[in-house]
Design a protein around this motif. Structure first.
Motif, mmCIF file in Angstrom:
data_model
loop_
_atom_site.group_PDB
_atom_site.id
_atom_site.type_symbol
_atom_site.label_atom_id
_atom_site.label_comp_id
_atom_site.label_asym_id
_atom_site.label_seq_id
_atom_site.Cartn_x
_atom_site.Cartn_y
_atom_site.Cartn_z
ATOM 1 N N GLY A 80 125.800 17.318 52.403
ATOM 2 C CA GLY A 80 124.846 18.152 53.135
ATOM 3 C C GLY A 80 123.812 18.700 52.172
ATOM 4 O O GLY A 80 123.912 18.536 50.950
ATOM 5 N N ILE A 81 122.816 19.378 52.733
ATOM 6 C CA ILE A 81 121.750 19.951 51.903
ATOM 7 C C ILE A 81 121.319 21.284 52.513
ATOM 8 O O ILE A 81 121.530 21.520 53.713
ATOM 9 N N GLY A 82 120.725 22.154 51.709
ATOM 10 C CA GLY A 82 120.216 23.432 52.198
ATOM 11 C C GLY A 82 121.330 24.258 52.818
ATOM 12 O O GLY A 82 122.416 24.405 52.256
ATOM 13 N N GLY A 83 121.075 24.748 54.024
ATOM 14 C CA GLY A 83 122.063 25.583 54.701
ATOM 15 C C GLY A 83 123.320 24.836 55.081
ATOM 16 O O GLY A 83 124.343 25.447 55.390
ATOM 17 N N SER A 84 123.256 23.513 55.041
ATOM 18 C CA SER A 84 124.447 22.725 55.364
ATOM 19 C C SER A 84 125.243 22.377 54.105
ATOM 20 O O SER A 84 126.054 21.454 54.113
ATOM 21 N N TYR A 85 124.997 23.110 53.032
ATOM 22 C CA TYR A 85 125.646 22.803 51.757
ATOM 23 C C TYR A 85 125.928 24.057 50.934
ATOM 24 O O TYR A 85 127.040 24.255 50.412
ATOM 25 N N ILE A 140 127.727 17.059 56.900
ATOM 26 C CA ILE A 140 127.245 18.232 57.644
ATOM 27 C C ILE A 140 125.734 18.154 57.794
ATOM 28 O O ILE A 140 124.999 18.098 56.798
ATOM 29 N N SER A 141 125.266 18.145 59.034
ATOM 30 C CA SER A 141 123.827 18.213 59.266
ATOM 31 C C SER A 141 123.602 18.683 60.690
ATOM 32 O O SER A 141 124.048 18.041 61.639
ATOM 33 N N LYS A 142 122.925 19.817 60.806
ATOM 34 C CA LYS A 142 122.690 20.351 62.157
ATOM 35 C C LYS A 142 121.754 19.429 62.934
ATOM 36 O O LYS A 142 122.031 19.054 64.064
ATOM 37 N N SER A 143 120.653 19.050 62.292
ATOM 38 C CA SER A 143 119.706 18.169 62.988
ATOM 39 C C SER A 143 120.279 16.764 63.113
ATOM 40 O O SER A 143 119.952 16.027 64.039
ATOM 41 N N GLY A 144 121.117 16.415 62.160
ATOM 42 C CA GLY A 144 121.681 15.060 62.151
ATOM 43 C C GLY A 144 120.693 14.013 61.693
ATOM 44 O O GLY A 144 120.971 12.814 61.769
ATOM 45 N N THR A 145 119.539 14.458 61.220
ATOM 46 C CA THR A 145 118.515 13.477 60.832
ATOM 47 C C THR A 145 117.991 13.707 59.416
ATOM 48 O O THR A 145 117.017 13.080 59.020
ATOM 49 N N THR A 146 118.594 14.609 58.667
ATOM 50 C CA THR A 146 118.055 14.924 57.344
ATOM 51 C C THR A 146 118.291 13.754 56.376
ATOM 52 O O THR A 146 119.415 13.240 56.271
ATOM 53 N N THR A 147 117.233 13.363 55.693
ATOM 54 C CA THR A 147 117.256 12.116 54.919
ATOM 55 C C THR A 147 118.295 12.135 53.789
ATOM 56 O O THR A 147 119.049 11.164 53.621
ATOM 57 N N GLY A 203 120.965 28.948 62.909
ATOM 58 C CA GLY A 203 120.191 28.058 62.039
ATOM 59 C C GLY A 203 120.952 27.750 60.759
ATOM 60 O O GLY A 203 121.921 28.441 60.405
ATOM 61 N N GLY A 204 120.498 26.720 60.042
ATOM 62 C CA GLY A 204 121.221 26.229 58.868
ATOM 63 C C GLY A 204 121.612 27.307 57.876
ATOM 64 O O GLY A 204 122.782 27.453 57.506
ATOM 65 N N ARG A 205 120.653 28.101 57.424
ATOM 66 C CA ARG A 205 120.950 29.048 56.339
ATOM 67 C C ARG A 205 121.741 30.261 56.809
ATOM 68 O O ARG A 205 122.152 31.080 55.988
ATOM 69 N N TYR A 206 121.932 30.391 58.114
ATOM 70 C CA TYR A 206 122.770 31.476 58.648
ATOM 71 C C TYR A 206 124.113 30.922 59.142
ATOM 72 O O TYR A 206 124.803 31.563 59.922
ATOM 73 N N LYS A 283 119.113 32.725 47.477
ATOM 74 C CA LYS A 283 117.714 32.301 47.283
ATOM 75 C C LYS A 283 117.242 31.484 48.477
ATOM 76 O O LYS A 283 116.124 31.637 48.949
ATOM 77 N N GLN A 284 118.112 30.597 48.966
ATOM 78 C CA GLN A 284 117.725 29.791 50.117
ATOM 79 C C GLN A 284 117.543 30.665 51.347
ATOM 80 O O GLN A 284 116.572 30.546 52.092
ATOM 81 N N LEU A 285 118.518 31.568 51.551
ATOM 82 C CA LEU A 285 118.457 32.457 52.714
ATOM 83 C C LEU A 285 117.155 33.260 52.697
ATOM 84 O O LEU A 285 116.416 33.307 53.688
ATOM 85 N N GLY A 287 114.396 32.890 50.652
ATOM 86 C CA GLY A 287 113.164 32.125 50.470
ATOM 87 C C GLY A 287 112.714 31.438 51.748
ATOM 88 O O GLY A 287 111.547 31.529 52.142
ATOM 89 N N GLU A 288 113.646 30.770 52.414
ATOM 90 C CA GLU A 288 113.271 30.017 53.618
ATOM 91 C C GLU A 288 113.014 30.957 54.797
ATOM 92 O O GLU A 288 112.274 30.623 55.717
ATOM 93 N N SER A 289 113.636 32.135 54.749
ATOM 94 C CA SER A 289 113.463 33.073 55.865
ATOM 95 C C SER A 289 112.181 33.883 55.733
ATOM 96 O O SER A 289 111.530 34.191 56.730
#
Ligand code: PA5
Length: 435
Positions: A80-85, A140-147, A203-206, A283-285, A287-289
């Motif tokens: 996974g990546i971002g909030g999914s990791y 893990i991927s909420k969108s299921g489409t993350t590259t 959302g991912g980061r939450y 930082k992700q939480l 920064g992205e928010s």
């Protein structure tokens, strides 16, 4: 009881109590918007009451799936990546031994992460490492489409299928994704993978307190019931609109005030290597928010005392556009004492018998006052221990605080439109159909 406490003494004279208290009515309005779902991004407020809302049966299901995977694998790979990791990685690093993967199969698998980059060498090295081990995967991927995770999953799926055959491989793959949408959901349905659902309104980061974070942590042997109890306690503590009774909101207001005074970078400074991925998660939480509409605090992190020997110079005497939040552990799990040496050749006998915790504490206190003198407002969030309970509180504390800062600054803390820009360019360069 709160396992977190906020010390704001070193914010003076940069901001006053009065200035913080003047925010009370605005905080009250933003709090109502959060609780009533009338503010920006209100489709994504499911995290607010996740701790009290999650049922015992959901936790039991996560736990029993984790237990059965723990029994069949030596290496568990979280894709996974971002909030999914980051939540899972933060939790596992915070709660486990600093060298957990080096201890061998101590009742559970080694844990690795994939799909958080597109590095060929990283993934090839991972295959070298786990090739001879019994492997299970959680993609893990909420969108299921993350590259990034999609590429890693293709590679890993092929590896486990070649190793075990498609039928056995199926039982070694767990998918965490949306309840109905996305390529990963379709693939999971088609191939019959065990699936956990990420709630639509989170959302991912939450999402760390959903199966996104809880399942990998359970596989790592973390007590997720205790983690959720801590989060439940935090939900009670930090759902109070009064600034004098809610440290998460108090922290949010101080951040906003400092930002308005030109302190546009926040440095989260830790003194424990175990906290470094928690800092990345934060930082992700943040920064992205918060970083949008040409606004937002730039969140950064340092690990002291190591970084006092690199970034310390900049923080002490560089551009005065920064403030610091120290994240301090009150008590280590184990106490080591500095031994006495007969000849005191290194001159350290004045510390003989002192614990490393005591020395680390003085490093924090000395740094905090030096940086304040150097013009860096700072505050300290103390965390009682490295327990799942404390970590559950910390996750929730930061989620509440970041959501509040976003609302105070007039942005939607629950979207991330800017993230799409690089994707569009990358897809175009890659020749993805439709771009
Ligand atoms: O917070 C977010 O929404 C993002 O960081 C996502 O978690 C990240 O982009 C991964 O997305 P997904 O889970 O859809 O693969």
């Amino acid at each position: 009881m709160p396992n977190l406490s906020l010390d704001c003494e070193n914010l003076q004279p940069f901001i006053s109590d009065q200035e913080v208290n003047d925010y009370q009515s605005q905080v009250g309005l933003c709090h109502d918007q959060l609780e009533k779902g009338t503010g920006l991004g209100s489709d994504y407020l499911g995290w607010l009451h996740l701790p009290s809302g999650v049922s015992d049966s959901v936790l039991a299901d996560i736990q029993s799936t984790a237990d059965s995977l723990r029994n069949v694998c030596d290496a568990f790979i979280v894709v996974g990546i971002g909030g999914s990791y980051l939540g899972a990685r933060a939790g596992i690093s915070f709660l486990s031994s600093s060298f957990f993967n080096q201890f061998g199969r101590h009742g559970g698998p080694e844990i690795y992460f994939a799909g958080q980059n597109i590095s060929s060498d990283y993934h090839a090295d991972l295959f070298d490492l786990v090739g001879g081990r019994d492997v299970s995967l959680n993609v893990i991927s909420k969108s299921g489409t993350t590259t990034e995770p999609a590429i890693a999953f293709r590679l890993l799926k092929e590896m486990v299928e070649n190793k075990y055959g498609a039928d056995v491989a199926r039982d070694r793959i767990v998918v965490t994704t949306d309840s109905s949408k996305g390529a990963l959901k379709s693939l999971a349905d088609e191939l019959g993978y065990r699936t956990f659902v990420i709630p639509d309104d989170v959302g991912g980061r939450y999402s760390v307190l959903t199966p996104v974070g809880l399942f990998p942590m359970a596989v790592a042997g973390i007590n997720i019931q205790e983690l959720m109890e801590g989060a439940r306690q935090a939900e009670k503590l930090y759902s109070n609109p009064s600034l004098d009774q809610n440290d998460a909101y108090y922290y949010a207001v101080t951040r906003q005030l400092l930002y308005k005074k030109g302190k546009t970078t926040e440095i989260l400074a830790t003194f424990q290597p175990a906290f470094s991925y928690l800092a990345d998660w934060w930082k992700q939480l943040a920064g992205e928010s918060e970083g949008k509409n040409l606004k937002g605090i730039f969140p950064s992190s340092v690990e002291f005392t190591s970084d006092l020997h690199s970034m310390g110079q900049w923080i002490q005497e560089g551009n005065r556009n920064i403030f610091e939040t120290f994240l301090v552990l009150e008590s280590s799990r184990r106490q080591l004492k500095i031994p006495a040496f007969k000849n005191d050749a290194d001159g350290l006998n004045y510390l003989a018998g002192e614990t490393l915790d005591a020395v680390n504490e003085k490093a924090w206190l000395g740094t905090a006052s030096a940086h304040k003198e150097g013009g860096v407002p700072n505050m300290t969030l103390k965390i009682k221990d490295r327990s799942p309970y404390s970590l559950g509180q910390a996750f929730y504390f930061f989620e509440r605080a970041v959501a509040m800062t976003g609302y105070l600054n007039g942005v939607n803390p629950f979207d991330q439109p800017g993230v799409e820009f690089y994707k569009k360019n990358m897809f175009k360069l890659l020749g993805k159909p439709g771009f």
